[in-house]
Each structure stands twice: as C-alpha cells, then as structure tokens.
Design a protein around this motif. Structure first.
Motif, PDB file in Angstrom:
ATOM      1  N   ARG A  26      74.576  46.677  41.581  1.00  2.75           N
ATOM      2  CA  ARG A  26      74.976  48.080  41.410  1.00  2.75           C
ATOM      3  C   ARG A  26      75.588  48.207  40.021  1.00  2.75           C
ATOM      4  NH1 ARG A  26      78.009  50.275  46.618  1.00  2.75           N
ATOM      5  NH2 ARG A  26      79.534  48.673  46.077  1.00  2.75           N
ATOM      6  N   LEU A  27      74.925  48.955  39.167  1.00  7.36           N
ATOM      7  CA  LEU A  27      75.310  49.010  37.764  1.00  7.36           C
ATOM      8  C   LEU A  27      75.726  50.435  37.398  1.00  7.36           C
ATOM      9  CD1 LEU A  27      72.207  47.038  36.489  1.00  7.36           C
ATOM     10  CD2 LEU A  27      74.418  46.107  37.144  1.00  7.36           C
ATOM     11  N   PRO A  28      76.976  50.641  36.988  1.00  9.59           N
ATOM     12  CA  PRO A  28      77.434  51.994  36.637  1.00  9.59           C
ATOM     13  C   PRO A  28      76.787  52.497  35.356  1.00  9.59           C
ATOM     14  CG  PRO A  28      79.121  50.365  36.129  1.00  9.59           C
ATOM     15  CD  PRO A  28      78.040  49.634  36.855  1.00  9.59           C
ATOM     16  N   ILE A  29      76.432  53.763  35.340  1.00  9.02           N
ATOM     17  CA  ILE A  29      75.870  54.419  34.160  1.00  9.02           C
ATOM     18  C   ILE A  29      76.900  55.413  33.632  1.00  9.02           C
ATOM     19  CG2 ILE A  29      74.005  55.846  33.262  1.00  9.02           C
ATOM     20  CD1 ILE A  29      73.144  53.095  34.182  1.00  9.02           C
ATOM     21  N   SER A  30      77.319  55.210  32.415  1.00  6.88           N
ATOM     22  CA  SER A  30      78.318  56.094  31.816  1.00  6.88           C
ATOM     23  C   SER A  30      77.638  57.219  31.044  1.00  6.88           C
ATOM     24  CB  SER A  30      79.241  55.305  30.876  1.00  6.88           C
ATOM     25  OG  SER A  30      78.500  54.798  29.792  1.00  6.88           O
ATOM     26  N   ARG A  31      78.387  58.264  30.854  1.00  3.19           N
ATOM     27  CA  ARG A  31      77.858  59.386  30.083  1.00  3.19           C
ATOM     28  C   ARG A  31      77.583  58.971  28.639  1.00  3.19           C
ATOM     29  NH1 ARG A  31      78.125  64.311  32.075  1.00  3.19           N
ATOM     30  NH2 ARG A  31      79.814  63.707  33.474  1.00  3.19           N
ATOM     31  N   GLY A  86      76.605  58.031  37.150  1.00  5.36           N
ATOM     32  CA  GLY A  86      75.607  57.580  38.117  1.00  5.36           C
ATOM     33  C   GLY A  86      75.639  56.078  38.285  1.00  5.36           C
ATOM     34  N   ILE A  87      74.783  55.613  39.169  1.00  3.89           N
ATOM     35  CA  ILE A  87      74.701  54.198  39.481  1.00  3.89           C
ATOM     36  C   ILE A  87      73.234  53.807  39.576  1.00  3.89           C
ATOM     37  CG2 ILE A  87      75.029  52.525  41.351  1.00  3.89           C
ATOM     38  CD1 ILE A  87      77.520  52.884  39.859  1.00  3.89           C
ATOM     39  N   LEU A  88      72.894  52.649  38.965  1.00  5.17           N
ATOM     40  CA  LEU A  88      71.579  52.052  39.164  1.00  5.17           C
ATOM     41  C   LEU A  88      71.728  50.960  40.217  1.00  5.17           C
ATOM     42  CD1 LEU A  88      70.103  51.676  35.571  1.00  5.17           C
ATOM     43  CD2 LEU A  88      69.479  53.330  37.309  1.00  5.17           C
ATOM     44  N   VAL A  89      70.939  51.045  41.248  1.00  4.52           N
ATOM     45  CA  VAL A  89      70.991  50.065  42.328  1.00  4.52           C
ATOM     46  C   VAL A  89      69.676  49.298  42.346  1.00  4.52           C
ATOM     47  CG1 VAL A  89      71.262  49.686  44.789  1.00  4.52           C
ATOM     48  CG2 VAL A  89      72.514  51.535  43.676  1.00  4.52           C
ATOM     49  N   TYR A 113      64.297  57.109  30.395  1.00  4.54           N
ATOM     50  CA  TYR A 113      65.456  57.660  31.100  1.00  4.54           C
ATOM     51  C   TYR A 113      65.065  58.451  32.339  1.00  4.54           C
ATOM     52  CZ  TYR A 113      68.608  56.563  27.227  1.00  4.54           C
ATOM     53  OH  TYR A 113      69.361  55.924  26.294  1.00  4.54           O
ATOM     54  N   GLN A 114      63.840  58.284  32.821  1.00  2.00           N
ATOM     55  CA  GLN A 114      63.375  59.138  33.905  1.00  2.00           C
ATOM     56  C   GLN A 114      64.235  59.003  35.158  1.00  2.00           C
ATOM     57  OE1 GLN A 114      59.523  57.967  35.367  1.00  2.00           O
ATOM     58  NE2 GLN A 114      59.818  55.851  34.764  1.00  2.00           N
ATOM     59  N   ILE A 115      64.932  57.876  35.302  1.00  2.00           N
ATOM     60  CA  ILE A 115      65.794  57.708  36.473  1.00  2.00           C
ATOM     61  C   ILE A 115      67.193  58.210  36.186  1.00  2.00           C
ATOM     62  CG2 ILE A 115      66.878  55.982  37.945  1.00  2.00           C
ATOM     63  CD1 ILE A 115      64.359  54.374  37.766  1.00  2.00           C
ATOM     64  N   THR A 116      67.780  57.777  35.066  1.00  2.00           N
ATOM     65  CA  THR A 116      69.174  58.101  34.804  1.00  2.00           C
ATOM     66  C   THR A 116      69.377  59.576  34.485  1.00  2.00           C
ATOM     67  OG1 THR A 116      68.861  57.471  32.485  1.00  2.00           O
ATOM     68  CG2 THR A 116      69.713  55.796  33.985  1.00  2.00           C
ATOM     69  N   ARG A 117      68.326  60.285  34.139  1.00  5.80           N
ATOM     70  CA  ARG A 117      68.481  61.697  33.814  1.00  5.80           C
ATOM     71  C   ARG A 117      68.183  62.612  34.998  1.00  5.80           C
ATOM     72  NH1 ARG A 117      69.785  62.791  28.758  1.00  5.80           N
ATOM     73  NH2 ARG A 117      69.319  61.304  27.107  1.00  5.80           N
ATOM     74  N   LYS A 167      71.412  56.748  41.922  1.00  5.73           N
ATOM     75  CA  LYS A 167      72.189  57.561  42.847  1.00  5.73           C
ATOM     76  C   LYS A 167      73.373  58.157  42.110  1.00  5.73           C
ATOM     77  CE  LYS A 167      71.089  54.664  46.857  1.00  5.73           C
ATOM     78  NZ  LYS A 167      71.667  53.903  47.988  1.00  5.73           N
ATOM     79  N   SER A 168      73.949  59.192  42.728  1.00  2.00           N
ATOM     80  CA  SER A 168      75.178  59.726  42.150  1.00  2.00           C
ATOM     81  C   SER A 168      76.285  58.700  42.312  1.00  2.00           C
ATOM     82  CB  SER A 168      75.578  61.025  42.855  1.00  2.00           C
ATOM     83  OG  SER A 168      76.052  60.744  44.155  1.00  2.00           O
ATOM     84  N   PHE A 169      77.290  58.814  41.488  1.00  6.73           N
ATOM     85  CA  PHE A 169      78.374  57.828  41.493  1.00  6.73           C
ATOM     86  C   PHE A 169      79.062  57.760  42.854  1.00  6.73           C
ATOM     87  CE2 PHE A 169      82.906  56.849  40.647  1.00  6.73           C
ATOM     88  CZ  PHE A 169      82.724  55.524  40.322  1.00  6.73           C
ATOM     89  N   TRP A 170      79.342  58.896  43.443  1.00  5.88           N
ATOM     90  CA  TRP A 170      80.087  58.898  44.713  1.00  5.88           C
ATOM     91  C   TRP A 170      79.214  58.525  45.895  1.00  5.88           C
ATOM     92  CZ3 TRP A 170      84.867  58.306  44.033  1.00  5.88           C
ATOM     93  CH2 TRP A 170      85.496  58.849  42.909  1.00  5.88           C
TER      94      TRP A 170
END
Length: 491
Positions: free
Chosen positions: A203-208, A282-285, A353-357, A427-430
């Motif tokens: 689970r990898l956090p994605i920062s703005r 967001g989060i990359l899982v 960025y098709q996932i993170t965006r 996924k969203s962060f929360w």
C-alpha cells in the motif's frame, strides 16, 4: 572469484556439434547458469545464441584487415591472423536483458560465449570484455555485488573449449581476464528444486506533490518494491516444515520438490504513517501471489536456495513493472501516430497517471502480468509473463526468438500457479490507507448499539418486574376481600 566451471555435457556438446555443422566463421551468445562465490565454482546449463538484429544483421562477424597498397621495397601485407571480431555489444546486452526475464531464481545469464578461431579471439579480447561488461549491466541483480562474469571460448582452429573469468572493474582491459579450470559433467543430475508462493500486499501513499512533479507511477511502485526488498532480507524461511538456521545450514539431499515459506517480521504500514500527511490524496494498492522456483546444486546449502528465491521474487516484480511500462509506451506510440507533437507529452502523462488521476472516491484496477512456467531442461522450468489480453501463442514465439528452442506444442504442460492476475488498484486515502480507523468506527458503532440494546433490555426487564408485582398485589387484595365476604355470608 570463480576458479572452477562445470558445464552440462549434453547441452554443450550439442551446441558444439551444431556450430561445427553450420560452418559459420563466428557466433556470439549468452551463457546460462549459476555462479557461487562461496564455493568458487560456476555451473553452465546451456548456451543461447544471440539472434540477428532488427535489420537482419548478425551480432558478430569477422573484420578483415585492409590490405595496404604494394610499393617497391614494402613488406608484405598483413595476414588473416590480424583479423578481429566485430560485436554488436548493445544488441547482445538487450538480448541478455530479455532472456533474464525468462529465468528463475538462481539461474541467470552468467557470461558470454564466442565461437571463433584462436587467432581471431586473441585479437578481440578487449571487444569481448566490453561486451561482457555490457551484459552484466543489463542483467538484473538485487544486490550490486556482481563483480565477475564468464567468457567462454569455443575454438574451431584448433578445436577446444577455454573459460575465463572476467573481472568487472571500472577499467576493462585484456588483463581483466583470468583463466578458469573448465570441465564438462552432468550438472542437471544433482539439481534440487525449491518452490515458494509469496503473497505480496503493498500500500503506497500518493501525495499531491508527486502528482504535480515528474514522479511517475512506476517510480512510486519501484520505491515500494525497494521497501519490500529490505523486508525480505530479514525474513525467516521454513523449508519442508523446518526453520532454516544459517548457523547450522545443511546440504539438501532429497529429490522431492521442497516447499519454502517466508516469514516476514512485523512491519510498519506506510499508508498508516502517511495518515498524518495533509497532502496525501490516494493510495496505490498492489496485491497478488508471486510463485518462485529455485534450483540448487548438491554442493550448495539450503540458505542459498532461500536467498535465490528472495531475489527471484523481487526481480519478478520488477520485470512485471517493466512490462507494464513497455506496454504503456507502446500504446502511447500507437496513439500518437496521428497526433501533433504538442499533444504527445500530454498523452504520455495521461497514460502513466491514468490511475492516480482518477477521482478519489473511484477505484481503478490495473491487472499485472501473470507468471507462467514452461518445461525447459531435465525437469527444470523457465518462465514468461502473460498480459491479460495475451494468449499462449504469444509465449511460443517468445521462446523461439529469445532462447532458440522449439516451440512447446502442448500448452497443457504449462504450469500456472498464479491463478489470478496480480493487480494494482488506486483508492481514496480514507478507503485504503486507514482501514484501521474504519474498523474502529464500526467497532464504536457496534459498541453503542450494544449499549442501547442493553439499556432497552434493562427497561423491558424493569417494566416486566413492575407488572408482575402489581398483578400479585391485585390478586392478594381480591383474596382478602373474598375471604371477608365469605365470612359475613356464613353468619
């Protein structure tokens, strides 16, 4: 440093016979096998010729010296002994990079072989050393401690085999070569097979900030794989139900397939640590099962098999990531054929960025390639990766092109322990980063519900007790009045 090298007699003799019958003046290719610095020994499994490049030119040819013009009193022109080899080092290195994806734990591209005459070989040692160095740079290793590779020379004039150890120092020279004791034997007869299925969950956090910079999706995933690499280093291993102890490590003699289980120590969850960061959007899982095989020589210890499996898991994850990146680049190239140059970079950014965006509340899943195992030599396997849109027919062409082997006719012999494609989800962060808080909220809600239910039950119990007491009082009064009335009537 490797001092003794043993080659699989059947495979190497077959390669020599094929080269002699082809009557080609020179050939270059890859040496497949294992190097064990602890034993100072190397094991060669097979030789794989490098195919012609995209233009159809061979990667290796003999360069004839230019004959000088004859003048009065001038010496004779140089002889054929001054001929040397031309080697397309970049193409050989690319071949090594792609072949490395097909090999399993412990089995690697360990060097380069060349088929040439003795005199031509001596005139080309520097070019050959540089080729070996290029192959070493292209072959993936988890640790950066690779300091040697093999240079195998098959001479047809005179007919003999010689093996040299090439030191991968920063300054490659002819002195980088050291002779090795080379002999042929039965390498496959003593191999032990180890298998491990490891469940990966990253689970990898994605920062703005990462969205606004040039940091790409594969960079984020590579960081996560690097973190996993450090964790796997400290993982304990259970082989056939027994904990592997490095201090009392033993050789393995059983011929059965040995099952390996990796036990990771408790680790911090990066997504929960990122909980306090205000810029996390967001989060990359990444989740999925990774199957790994390792092959161990009878003189190697069990801990070596465990180390090979750990390395194979990491290299396999990196290979899948490279394939996804290559596929994305290919799609960009196809999409941008009819697009102006101005919009190419925008297409690239959108593709990567098709996932993170995606909107934060919308989940997006990207399947990763699934590993498929194909029978190779003497009961061993090689592997390839199948994209969700690909079929086994694509794999057949791959083996013919890269390994010069016959295409497997029966796909039922392919082993697919990874039944489902590993997937990458955004996924969203929360939703993904803090399931702990969700579970706490649900636990609190459930606790409140139980308290309310208890209060309700208590009220019901109190009301029931009051009603019973009231009914008893009424009954008692009725009995008293009935007795008095009966007494008066009897008088």
């Amino acid at each position: 440093m490797v001092k003794t090298v043993v080659g699989e007699e059947i495979r190497l003799q077959l390669a020599e016979d094929h080269l002699a019958q082809s009557a080609i003046p020179a050939q270059v290719g890859l040496v497949i096998g294992k190097l064990n610095s602890k034993l100072d020994k190397g094991f060669i499994f097979d030789l794989v010729p490098t195919p012609a490049n995209d233009d159809g030119d061979p990667p290796c040819s003999i360069i004839e010296p230019q004959k000088p013009e004859k003048k009065k009193g001038a010496s004779k022109s140089r002889s054929f002994a001054d001929s040397s080899l031309f080697i397309d080092g970049d193409w050989v290195a690319e071949h090594a990079r792609q072949v490395s994806r097909l090999l399993l734990g412990g089995v690697k591209v360990v060097g380069v072989y060349v088929w040439a005459g003795e005199t031509v070989f001596k005139q080309s040692t520097l070019a050959l050393c540089q080729t070996v160095k290029g192959v070493a740079d292209a072959v993936p290793f988890v640790e950066n401690d690779l300091d040697e590779m093999l240079l195998l020379h098959i001479s047809y004039s005179p007919r003999r085999w010689t093996c040299r150890n090439c030191s991968l120092s920063s300054n490659i020279t002819a002195s980088s070569l050291r002779p090795c004791d080379f002999k042929m034997g039965r390498v496959f007869n003593s191999l032990q097979t180890f298998r491990c299925i490891y469940n990966v969950y990253l689970r990898l956090p994605i920062s703005r900030a990462s969205l606004s910079t040039t940091k790409m999706l594969n960079d984020v995933l590579m960081d996560g794989i690097s973190t996993l690499t450090k964790e796997l280093k400290s993982a304990k291993a259970i082989v056939d139900g027994n904990l592997v102890d490095v201090t009392t490590d033993k050789l393995c003699t059983s011929t059965n397939v040995h099952e390996v289980e990796l036990l990771l120590p408790p680790m911090k969850d990066a997504s929960l640590e990122a909980n306090s960061q205000k810029d996390v959007v967001g989060i990359l899982v990444y989740s999925g099962a990774v199957c790994s095989y390792s092959y161990l020589n009878s003189k190697e210890s069990v801990s070596q098999a465990v180390a090979d499996i750990k390395e194979d898991i990491i290299i396999s994850l990196r290979s899948r990531l490279d394939m996804i990146s290559d596929e994305a680049e290919r799609q960009i190239t196809v999409s941008s054929e009819d697009v102006s140059e101005t919009n190419i970079e925008m297409l690239k950014v959108e593709s990567v960025y098709q996932i993170t965006r995606q909107p934060l509340r919308k989940q997006c899943i990207l399947p990763f390639p699934r590993r498929v195992f194909i029978p190779w030599l003497a009961g061993t396997f090689i592997c390839d990766y199948l994209l969700p849109t690909e079929t086994f027919e694509a794999l057949k062409d791959h083996f013919v092109e890269l390994l010069s082997m016959e295409a497997p006719e029966d796909v039922s012999t392919f082993v697919q322990p990874e039944n489902e494609h590993p997937s990458l989800a955004a996924k969203s962060f929360w939703d993904a980063a803090a399931p702990l808080y969700k579970s706490l909220d649900s636990a609190q809600n459930e606790s409140r519900s139980r308290e309310i239910a208890k209060k309700g039950d208590s009220r019901k119990s109190t009301a029931g007790s009051f009603n019973a007491a009231f009914a008893g009082l009424v009954l008692l009064i009725a009995v008293i009045f009935g007795s008095l009335f009966y007494a008066k009537s009897s008088r």
